[in-house]
Design a protein around this motif. Structure first.
Motif, PDB file in Angstrom:
ATOM      1  N   ASN A  13      -0.963   6.115 -14.248  1.00  0.00           N
ATOM      2  CA  ASN A  13       0.127   7.099 -14.190  1.00  0.00           C
ATOM      3  C   ASN A  13      -0.366   8.480 -13.765  1.00  0.00           C
ATOM      4  N   ILE A  14      -1.527   8.872 -14.290  1.00  0.00           N
ATOM      5  CA  ILE A  14      -2.085  10.176 -13.906  1.00  0.00           C
ATOM      6  C   ILE A  14      -2.491  10.164 -12.433  1.00  0.00           C
ATOM      7  N   ALA A  15      -3.106   9.062 -11.998  1.00  0.00           N
ATOM      8  CA  ALA A  15      -3.517   8.945 -10.591  1.00  0.00           C
ATOM      9  C   ALA A  15      -2.316   9.026  -9.665  1.00  0.00           C
ATOM     10  N   SER A  16      -1.220   8.405 -10.071  1.00  0.00           N
ATOM     11  CA  SER A  16      -0.003   8.446  -9.257  1.00  0.00           C
ATOM     12  C   SER A  16       0.602   9.846  -9.248  1.00  0.00           C
ATOM     13  N   ALA A  17       0.654  10.479 -10.426  1.00  0.00           N
ATOM     14  CA  ALA A  17       1.249  11.814 -10.530  1.00  0.00           C
ATOM     15  C   ALA A  17       0.452  12.848  -9.733  1.00  0.00           C
ATOM     16  N   ALA A  18      -0.871  12.656  -9.658  1.00  0.00           N
ATOM     17  CA  ALA A  18      -1.722  13.613  -8.952  1.00  0.00           C
ATOM     18  C   ALA A  18      -1.778  13.359  -7.451  1.00  0.00           C
ATOM     19  N   GLY A  19      -1.120  12.300  -6.987  1.00  0.00           N
ATOM     20  CA  GLY A  19      -1.093  12.019  -5.558  1.00  0.00           C
ATOM     21  C   GLY A  19      -2.295  11.253  -5.043  1.00  0.00           C
ATOM     22  N   PHE A  20      -3.136  10.714  -5.938  1.00  0.00           N
ATOM     23  CA  PHE A  20      -4.311   9.967  -5.488  1.00  0.00           C
ATOM     24  C   PHE A  20      -3.927   8.684  -4.767  1.00  0.00           C
ATOM     25  N   SER A  21      -2.770   8.108  -5.134  1.00  0.00           N
ATOM     26  CA  SER A  21      -2.330   6.865  -4.487  1.00  0.00           C
ATOM     27  C   SER A  21      -2.069   7.096  -3.002  1.00  0.00           C
ATOM     28  N   ARG A  22      -1.515   8.240  -2.663  1.00  0.00           N
ATOM     29  CA  ARG A  22      -1.283   8.574  -1.246  1.00  0.00           C
ATOM     30  C   ARG A  22      -2.606   8.655  -0.488  1.00  0.00           C
ATOM     31  N   ARG A  23      -3.638   9.179  -1.130  1.00  0.00           N
ATOM     32  CA  ARG A  23      -4.938   9.262  -0.471  1.00  0.00           C
ATOM     33  C   ARG A  23      -5.495   7.869  -0.178  1.00  0.00           C
ATOM     34  N   LEU A  24      -5.289   6.937  -1.108  1.00  0.00           N
ATOM     35  CA  LEU A  24      -5.743   5.567  -0.874  1.00  0.00           C
ATOM     36  C   LEU A  24      -5.037   4.968   0.333  1.00  0.00           C
ATOM     37  N   TYR A  25      -3.729   5.175   0.406  1.00  0.00           N
ATOM     38  CA  TYR A  25      -2.959   4.634   1.523  1.00  0.00           C
ATOM     39  C   TYR A  25      -3.375   5.294   2.833  1.00  0.00           C
ATOM     40  N   GLU A  26      -3.575   6.607   2.818  1.00  0.00           N
ATOM     41  CA  GLU A  26      -3.959   7.315   4.038  1.00  0.00           C
ATOM     42  C   GLU A  26      -5.322   6.853   4.541  1.00  0.00           C
ATOM     43  N   ALA A  27      -6.250   6.578   3.615  1.00  0.00           N
ATOM     44  CA  ALA A  27      -7.562   6.075   4.015  1.00  0.00           C
ATOM     45  C   ALA A  27      -7.444   4.688   4.640  1.00  0.00           C
ATOM     46  N   ALA A  28      -6.635   3.827   4.015  1.00  0.00           N
ATOM     47  CA  ALA A  28      -6.438   2.488   4.563  1.00  0.00           C
ATOM     48  C   ALA A  28      -5.758   2.555   5.927  1.00  0.00           C
ATOM     49  N   PHE A  29      -4.771   3.431   6.064  1.00  0.00           N
ATOM     50  CA  PHE A  29      -4.071   3.574   7.337  1.00  0.00           C
ATOM     51  C   PHE A  29      -5.019   4.066   8.429  1.00  0.00           C
ATOM     52  N   ALA A  30      -5.914   5.010   8.089  1.00  0.00           N
ATOM     53  CA  ALA A  30      -6.843   5.553   9.086  1.00  0.00           C
ATOM     54  C   ALA A  30      -7.747   4.473   9.666  1.00  0.00           C
ATOM     55  N   TRP A  31      -8.097   3.468   8.849  1.00  0.00           N
ATOM     56  CA  TRP A  31      -9.041   2.443   9.297  1.00  0.00           C
ATOM     57  C   TRP A  31      -8.366   1.230   9.920  1.00  0.00           C
ATOM     58  N   VAL A  32      -7.188   0.848   9.455  1.00  0.00           N
ATOM     59  CA  VAL A  32      -6.572  -0.383   9.992  1.00  0.00           C
ATOM     60  C   VAL A  32      -5.212  -0.135  10.639  1.00  0.00           C
ATOM     61  N   GLY A  33      -4.718   1.111  10.606  1.00  0.00           N
ATOM     62  CA  GLY A  33      -3.383   1.402  11.126  1.00  0.00           C
ATOM     63  C   GLY A  33      -3.230   1.167  12.609  1.00  0.00           C
ATOM     64  N   ARG A  34      -4.336   1.241  13.365  1.00  0.00           N
ATOM     65  CA  ARG A  34      -4.239   1.076  14.815  1.00  0.00           C
ATOM     66  C   ARG A  34      -4.033  -0.382  15.234  1.00  0.00           C
ATOM     67  N   LEU A  35      -4.233  -1.327  14.314  1.00  0.00           N
ATOM     68  CA  LEU A  35      -4.052  -2.744  14.605  1.00  0.00           C
ATOM     69  C   LEU A  35      -2.565  -3.073  14.635  1.00  0.00           C
ATOM     70  N   ARG A  36      -2.225  -4.185  15.282  1.00  0.00           N
ATOM     71  CA  ARG A  36      -0.842  -4.633  15.246  1.00  0.00           C
ATOM     72  C   ARG A  36      -0.477  -5.000  13.801  1.00  0.00           C
ATOM     73  N   GLY A  37       0.607  -4.450  13.324  1.00  0.00           N
ATOM     74  CA  GLY A  37       0.950  -4.654  11.915  1.00  0.00           C
ATOM     75  C   GLY A  37       0.052  -3.868  10.979  1.00  0.00           C
ATOM     76  N   GLY A  38      -0.660  -2.862  11.548  1.00  0.00           N
ATOM     77  CA  GLY A  38      -1.653  -2.138  10.767  1.00  0.00           C
ATOM     78  C   GLY A  38      -1.098  -1.378   9.584  1.00  0.00           C
ATOM     79  N   LEU A  39       0.117  -0.847   9.704  1.00  0.00           N
ATOM     80  CA  LEU A  39       0.703  -0.133   8.569  1.00  0.00           C
ATOM     81  C   LEU A  39       0.976  -1.073   7.402  1.00  0.00           C
ATOM     82  N   ALA A  40       1.433  -2.295   7.707  1.00  0.00           N
ATOM     83  CA  ALA A  40       1.658  -3.282   6.647  1.00  0.00           C
ATOM     84  C   ALA A  40       0.336  -3.690   6.006  1.00  0.00           C
ATOM     85  N   SER A  41      -0.699  -3.879   6.841  1.00  0.00           N
ATOM     86  CA  SER A  41      -2.025  -4.212   6.304  1.00  0.00           C
ATOM     87  C   SER A  41      -2.576  -3.062   5.465  1.00  0.00           C
ATOM     88  N   ALA A  42      -2.356  -1.824   5.941  1.00  0.00           N
ATOM     89  CA  ALA A  42      -2.803  -0.660   5.169  1.00  0.00           C
ATOM     90  C   ALA A  42      -2.090  -0.594   3.827  1.00  0.00           C
TER      91      ALA A  42
END
Length: 434
Positions: free
Chosen positions: A73-102
């Protein structure tokens, strides 16, 4: 009426109470208490209520539940979850379906903090669904990936499902946590492979994202590194025997709180909301455990688990045939019941059967949790589907259910692999306690 019929009647009444929207824990508590009263009298029922309530709530191992929930809950409230998603998107987002994989990678990472499938689906869904909508992803793939990825919160440690299974079966929470690591990674890979197959069949369902320069990828990874450090510290510390699961939960929660305060992303309102959510979720889980502790002695008095076990053993199907029956029973129940409710109701019945067949209890814990995960995305209940629907209000339920179907089959493949190769689940626990 025989004791066996009383037991069956009690289960029937419990299901009716659940259908009438009585909380799961209260339904089990009521059936266990009044069923024991019918069989053994009010004095025995009152004594059971007092002793089991105290023993359940004073169980030191259960301390892990509120601590890990608070960490998520604290991690979510502090916005850390968004950082996890942004990191995943940066590495796999360029692939087809990359946003879903991220989104799936983000769910897997956040699952290692929250321990809750609902929290994982809601948290990553709020971040990922608007992005996938902006890039023109099909509603089915976008919502299906979030609903399926959210189920990883029930498997990847710290898992509340494993904690409750450990309490009910008197198994090691640490071993169960470690047993969930490789199966969780396997399901993550299978989900990403499913995204690839869906986009190969229909390229318009998941267009490629923008190419992110290599420098920005490492910057995004660096931003997510503090929470990754907490995950590695908590889970790695359990594996190395540096601290117990309860201590790991306390250290993880403390680290997340300190990081959130240092980042300046945590205000008074966020703290109050995170603590309130933690208290509500913990109270719900404790009530379920108290209810289970009253229901189980009642079922034992009726000899229902033993009778059903003998009936299944007498089918002549062999150990794996009986296991298949149990899996099918879970899948059917998953269409109508919440995952935690299904776990606490069925484990007292199925666990003695599994032990008599010679299966490893840690391995079966992983099997049970995965099948329950499948129930979370199976119609007509599909709890995670309803959670995603609450985030994606404009997407019809039928579209979400169609979207999760390929991921459901991916989970079935993962389940089959773990049945055929038990070491996928047992390798780390056996190495840990060798």
């Amino acid at each position: 009426m025989s004791d066996f019929l009383i037991g069956l009647s009690g289960l029937g009444i419990m299901f009716i109470l659940m259908i009438l929207r009585m909380p799961v824990g209260m339904a089990m508590l009521a059936v266990g208490f009044f069923g024991t009263m019918v069989l053994n009298g009010s004095r025995s029922a009152n004594a059971l209520l007092v002793t089991e309530t105290f023993s359940a709530t004073s169980n030191y191992s259960l301390t892990v539940v509120p601590l890990f929930i608070l960490m998520g809950n604290i991690a979510s409230a502090a916005g850390f979850s968004r950082r996890l998603y942004e990191a995943a998107f940066a590495w796999v987002g360029r692939l087809r379906g990359g946003l879903a994989s991220a989104s799936i990678v983000g769910c897997a990472a956040f699952a290692a903090v929250s321990g809750s499938s609902v929290a994982t689906a809601v948290t990553i869904g709020k971040v990922a669904l608007p992005e996938m909508k902006r890039f023109g992803y099909s509603d089915g793939l976008a919502t299906g990936a979030i609903a399926a990825g959210g189920t990883l919160g029930f498997l990847i440690p710290p898992s509340t499902g494993f904690v409750i299974y450990a309490i009910l079966t008197e198994q090691s929470i640490g071993q169960l946590f470690m047993a969930g690591v490789l199966p969780g990674l396997l399901l993550t890979v299978l989900f990403m492979a499913t995204v690839t197959l869906v986009t190969l069949r229909n390229p318009a369902a998941g267009p490629r994202g923008a190419e992110v320069p290599i420098r920005e990828r490492f910057v995004a990874l660096l931003r997510a590194l503090p929470l990754i450090f907490v995950i590695v510290t908590s889970i790695g510390g359990i594996y190395l025997g540096v601290f117990t699961p309860v201590e790991a939960a306390g250290i993880g929660a403390a680290l997340v709180i300190v990081m959130a305060l240092l980042s300046g992303k945590l205000d008074r309102e966020s703290v109050v909301r995170a603590v309130s959510d933690t208290i509500r979720t913990t109270a719900m889980l404790y009530l379920i455990i108290i209810g289970a502790n009253l229901l189980n002695p009642f079922l034992a008095l009726t000899h229902l688990p033993a009778t059903l076990g003998e009936a299944m053993m007498s089918t002549g199907l062999g150990p794996y045939g009986v296991l298949l029956l149990i899996v099918v029973a879970y899948l059917v129940l998953g269409m109508f019941m919440d995952g935690l409710a299904m776990l606490v109701v069925t484990i007292p019945i199925f666990f003695p059967i599994i032990m008599s067949l010679g299966f490893d209890p840690i391995w079966f814990g992983v099997i049970a949790v995965i099948v329950i995960e499948m129930g979370m995305i199976t119609p007509p209940v599909g709890l995670n589907v309803f959670v995603v629907k609450s985030v994606a209000g404009d997407v019809p339920m039928a579209t979400i259910f169609r979207g999760v179907l390929p991921f459901w089959f991916a989970m079935a493949v993962g389940l089959l692999l773990i049945v055929i190769f038990p070491q996928i689940a047992l390798l780390i626990p056996q190495a840990m306690f060798r």
